[in-house]
Design a protein around this motif. Structure first.
Motif, PDB file in Angstrom:
ATOM      1  N   ALA A  66       0.690  -1.030  -0.173  1.00 25.08           N
ATOM      2  CA  ALA A  66       0.027  -0.201  -0.154  1.00 25.08           C
ATOM      3  C   ALA A  66       0.718   1.209  -0.163  1.00 25.08           C
ATOM      4  N   GLU A  69       1.647   2.938  -3.431  1.00 20.61           N
ATOM      5  CA  GLU A  69       0.928   3.589  -3.722  1.00 20.61           C
ATOM      6  C   GLU A  69       0.728   5.073  -3.933  1.00 20.61           C
ATOM      7  N   THR A  70       1.439   5.758  -2.744  1.00 23.97           N
ATOM      8  CA  THR A  70       1.748   6.530  -2.149  1.00 23.97           C
ATOM      9  C   THR A  70       2.445   7.544  -2.826  1.00 23.97           C
TER      10      THR A  70
END
Length: 133
Positions: A66, A69-70
């Motif tokens: 996750a 994705e930043t």
């Protein structure tokens, strides 16, 4: 003003940089800037390689999962990495041949007895090369 405790010494060990392509960044810092490889790390949230110039080093971090994705954003606070060398022009040429882009050509600063030049690494971080004397 300098204040230092006589009983303790603090040494900079690592600065961590987020990178977009771990292998490309490792090659830039080792072959382009003269760092040496220390170790690789693989965790559930990131992959990283530690490269060193003397005792200080860079931890080149590639987020996974996750966190990957930043968006990659340098922000407005980080300014540059400064490296001392005995050949600014040669080191800059090596850096550029391994993915760097010259920002400022090697320039002799007579008043300070230095030659300074800068290169952007493959992720856009500014690397300043300094030659003294």
């Amino acid at each position: 003003m300098t204040v230092q405790s006589p009983d303790t010494q603090t040494l900079l060990s690592l600065t961590a940089l987020r990178v977009a392509d771990l292998e490309r960044s490792v090659e830039f810092y080792i072959r382009g800037c003269g760092f040496v490889h220390d170790k690789d790390l693989d965790t559930p949230t990131f992959r990283a390689s530690i490269v060193r110039a003397g005792t200080a080093g860079l931890e080149l971090v590639l987020p996974t999962g996750a966190d990957a994705e930043t968006p990659h954003d340098h922000g407005h606070m980080f300014v540059k990495i400064v490296l001392n060398t005995d050949d600014v022009e040669g080191r800059m040429a090596d850096a550029c041949s391994h993915g760097g882009v010259e920002e400022t050509p090697a320039t002799k600063l007579e008043a300070y007895g230095m030659v300074i030049g800068t290169v952007r690494d493959p992720d856009g971080y500014l690397v300043e090369f300094v030659q003294r004397g």
